[in-house]
Scaffold this motif. Structure first.
Motif, PDB file in Angstrom:
ATOM      1  N   VAL A  71       0.861  -1.186   0.000  1.00 48.43           N
ATOM      2  CA  VAL A  71       0.000   0.000   0.000  1.00 48.43           C
ATOM      3  C   VAL A  71       0.900   1.239   0.000  1.00 48.43           C
ATOM      4  O   VAL A  71       0.690   2.173  -0.778  1.00 48.43           O
ATOM      5  N   LYS A  72       1.915   1.217   0.846  1.00 45.96           N
ATOM      6  CA  LYS A  72       2.839   2.356   0.944  1.00 45.96           C
ATOM      7  C   LYS A  72       3.604   2.588  -0.353  1.00 45.96           C
ATOM      8  O   LYS A  72       3.927   3.720  -0.692  1.00 45.96           O
ATOM      9  N   MET A  73       3.881   1.499  -1.084  1.00 42.62           N
ATOM     10  CA  MET A  73       4.609   1.634  -2.351  1.00 42.62           C
ATOM     11  C   MET A  73       3.707   2.104  -3.487  1.00 42.62           C
ATOM     12  O   MET A  73       4.209   2.449  -4.553  1.00 42.62           O
ATOM     13  N   GLY A  74       2.389   2.084  -3.282  1.00 42.26           N
ATOM     14  CA  GLY A  74       1.479   2.592  -4.311  1.00 42.26           C
ATOM     15  C   GLY A  74       0.683   1.539  -5.058  1.00 42.26           C
ATOM     16  O   GLY A  74      -0.108   1.874  -5.945  1.00 42.26           O
ATOM     17  N   PHE A  75       0.881   0.274  -4.739  1.00 45.34           N
ATOM     18  CA  PHE A  75       0.033  -0.764  -5.339  1.00 45.34           C
ATOM     19  C   PHE A  75      -1.393  -0.515  -4.845  1.00 45.34           C
ATOM     20  O   PHE A  75      -1.582  -0.159  -3.680  1.00 45.34           O
ATOM     21  N   ASN A  76      -2.368  -0.658  -5.747  1.00 40.63           N
ATOM     22  CA  ASN A  76      -3.701  -0.150  -5.393  1.00 40.63           C
ATOM     23  C   ASN A  76      -4.842  -1.156  -5.384  1.00 40.63           C
ATOM     24  O   ASN A  76      -6.002  -0.787  -5.224  1.00 40.63           O
TER      25      ASN A  76
ATOM     26  N   LYS B 238     -11.041  -4.954   4.323  1.00 42.42           N
ATOM     27  CA  LYS B 238     -11.771  -4.021   3.458  1.00 42.42           C
ATOM     28  C   LYS B 238     -11.665  -2.592   4.018  1.00 42.42           C
ATOM     29  O   LYS B 238     -11.360  -1.652   3.284  1.00 42.42           O
ATOM     30  N   GLU B 239     -11.907  -2.448   5.313  1.00 44.17           N
ATOM     31  CA  GLU B 239     -11.817  -1.135   5.965  1.00 44.17           C
ATOM     32  C   GLU B 239     -10.433  -0.528   5.800  1.00 44.17           C
ATOM     33  O   GLU B 239     -10.289   0.636   5.441  1.00 44.17           O
TER      34      GLU B 239
ATOM     35  N   SER C 130      -7.350   1.993  -1.496  1.00 40.79           N
ATOM     36  CA  SER C 130      -7.011   0.800  -2.266  1.00 40.79           C
ATOM     37  C   SER C 130      -8.243  -0.094  -2.447  1.00 40.79           C
ATOM     38  O   SER C 130      -9.208   0.006  -1.702  1.00 40.79           O
ATOM     39  N   LYS C 131      -8.151  -0.932  -3.454  1.00 40.20           N
ATOM     40  CA  LYS C 131      -9.286  -1.779  -3.819  1.00 40.20           C
ATOM     41  C   LYS C 131      -9.125  -3.199  -3.284  1.00 40.20           C
ATOM     42  O   LYS C 131      -8.048  -3.767  -3.316  1.00 40.20           O
TER      43      LYS C 131
ATOM     44  N   TRP D  14     -14.465  -4.340  -4.526  1.00 42.62           N
ATOM     45  CA  TRP D  14     -14.410  -3.589  -5.785  1.00 42.62           C
ATOM     46  C   TRP D  14     -14.513  -4.544  -6.970  1.00 42.62           C
ATOM     47  O   TRP D  14     -15.126  -4.231  -7.976  1.00 42.62           O
ATOM     48  N   GLY D  15     -13.892  -5.714  -6.833  1.00 39.17           N
ATOM     49  CA  GLY D  15     -13.862  -6.673  -7.937  1.00 39.17           C
ATOM     50  C   GLY D  15     -13.991  -8.110  -7.478  1.00 39.17           C
ATOM     51  O   GLY D  15     -13.809  -8.414  -6.300  1.00 39.17           O
ATOM     52  N   LEU D  16     -14.328  -8.957  -8.440  1.00 37.05           N
ATOM     53  CA  LEU D  16     -14.446 -10.402  -8.204  1.00 37.05           C
ATOM     54  C   LEU D  16     -13.601 -11.142  -9.223  1.00 37.05           C
ATOM     55  O   LEU D  16     -13.567 -10.757 -10.395  1.00 37.05           O
ATOM     56  N   VAL D  17     -12.993 -12.245  -8.793  1.00 32.38           N
ATOM     57  CA  VAL D  17     -12.257 -13.096  -9.729  1.00 32.38           C
ATOM     58  C   VAL D  17     -13.108 -14.320 -10.055  1.00 32.38           C
ATOM     59  O   VAL D  17     -13.544 -15.042  -9.149  1.00 32.38           O
TER      60      VAL D  17
END
Lengths: 227, 227
Positions: free
Chosen positions: A81-86, A104-105, A112-113, A146-149
């Motif tokens: 998260v700190k590196m920017g992966f979202n 999630k929270e 982030s998602k 946000w998304g489902l696989v």
């Protein structure tokens, strides 16, 4: 707008090879996905190198298939998260209280998602995940990621996911792996209602990844126009 | 013989602190468990440092709660197998074909142990894992891992696991987390039939970890003698 997420699943290349691949393909894809083998092969340093290329408009997905208590999952994703992966993929199967609810929270607070797994592409998923799909749907309806696989190899499960989301009035994107080496044709998942196709080896082993990506973008556009 | 596995779950200490803790406690415990936060905090380098202390008689457990296709799982554990870590935790719910079956084979070939999760200690596990427990049992009966994880916070699930193993004539060790900060008293899981208790913060946050370990070993011996 591309519907391709590139799964960076090779462990036989250098970080420089990866950086070049990303720099050259970024404008033609929706995002990238990094798994646990990337971490165990290239380490945190590898991710730091990659993070210099991060562009907020794309999806930068960390796919460790998280399935643990909340303390462990949040501690695990924190450095990324700190590196920017979202975006972060976790298993629905792990349940809510003390696990996905807190993850999630944490991700929401950090812009982030959360992406949850509906079911997977391999044979073994039929014996277990598919048999418990109504329990998994309960978790998804409550957590609202946000998304489902959902797998391109069993597109009827993409259809089922779409119907379930529609019936519950929930808007969640569907990301579909299993294209290429695992058996599904590019475009198949989009045809069944997926929003993105997660494609790995078909692109990363191609002698001309950019050309391959452009070809698949064309296939996707055709499917969307005709659908 | 100690029944304690120390979960090394702090991320606020140095690798030297960890190395000292392990050197000082190794003779009093059955093994150590390392999770994903350890990897994302200390990297592969941290694990390499730790691997110098590896002694084959102990359990050196990598707990990434693997839950993926076989290709991803074997690629993820490979560097740790090479470093000498000898046991790996995966989720039963990921299923057999294309997943656990191949992972089990790979670990057997490499003289390493597979440990599968039966169910977990957090609240959310009741809603999902517990509801699918008969499906999970099918996977376990087929895969026959070296060990099973069942929570001390819900000791009735340890009992259920023991009964299931007994009924099927399968000999598998039970490892039980959830002691201390998560609520269960040391000794509780052993009393219900577990072979090992996985204990983290109760030891790693103790001002005197060796003393704490010796105290818990005493509790365990009492439970075993009276049981």
């Amino acid at each position: 707008m591309s519907r391709i997420i590139v799964a960076l699943d090779r462990v036989d290349k250098s970080i420089d090879w990866y950086k070049e691949l990303i720099s050259n393909t970024q404008e033609y894809v929706a995002g990238y996905k990094f798994g646990l083998p990337f971490l165990t092969r290239y380490g945190i340093r590898g991710f730091k190198e990659i993070s210099r290329l991060i562009n907020e408009e794309k999806l930068w997905i960390i796919d460790f298939k998280l399935a643990d208590i909340s303390y462990v999952m949040t501690k695990s994703v924190e450095p990324f998260v700190k590196m920017g992966f979202n975006a972060f993929i976790a298993h629905s199967f792990i349940g809510r209280h003390g696990s996905l609810r807190e993850l999630k929270e944490y991700l929401l607070e950090n812009n982030s998602k959360l992406i949850l797994i509906y079911t997977m592409s391999h044979q073994g998923a039929i014996d277990v995940l598919d048999k418990s799909i109504s329990i998994i749907e309960e978790v998804i309806a409550d957590i609202r990621p946000w998304g489902l696989v959902a797998p391109a190899t069993r597109p009827e499960m993409i259809k089922r996911a779409k119907n379930f989301l529609h019936k519950n009035g929930i808007e969640i994107r569907i990301l579909s792996p299993g294209i290429g080496y695992q058996g599904a044709e590019p475009g198949k998942a989009i045809q069944y209602g997926a929003d993105y196709e997660i494609i790995g080896r078909l692109i990363t082993y191609s002698p001309d990844p950019i050309l391959r990506i452009k070809e698949i973008n064309c296939i996707h556009e055709k499917v969307v126009r005709s659908g």
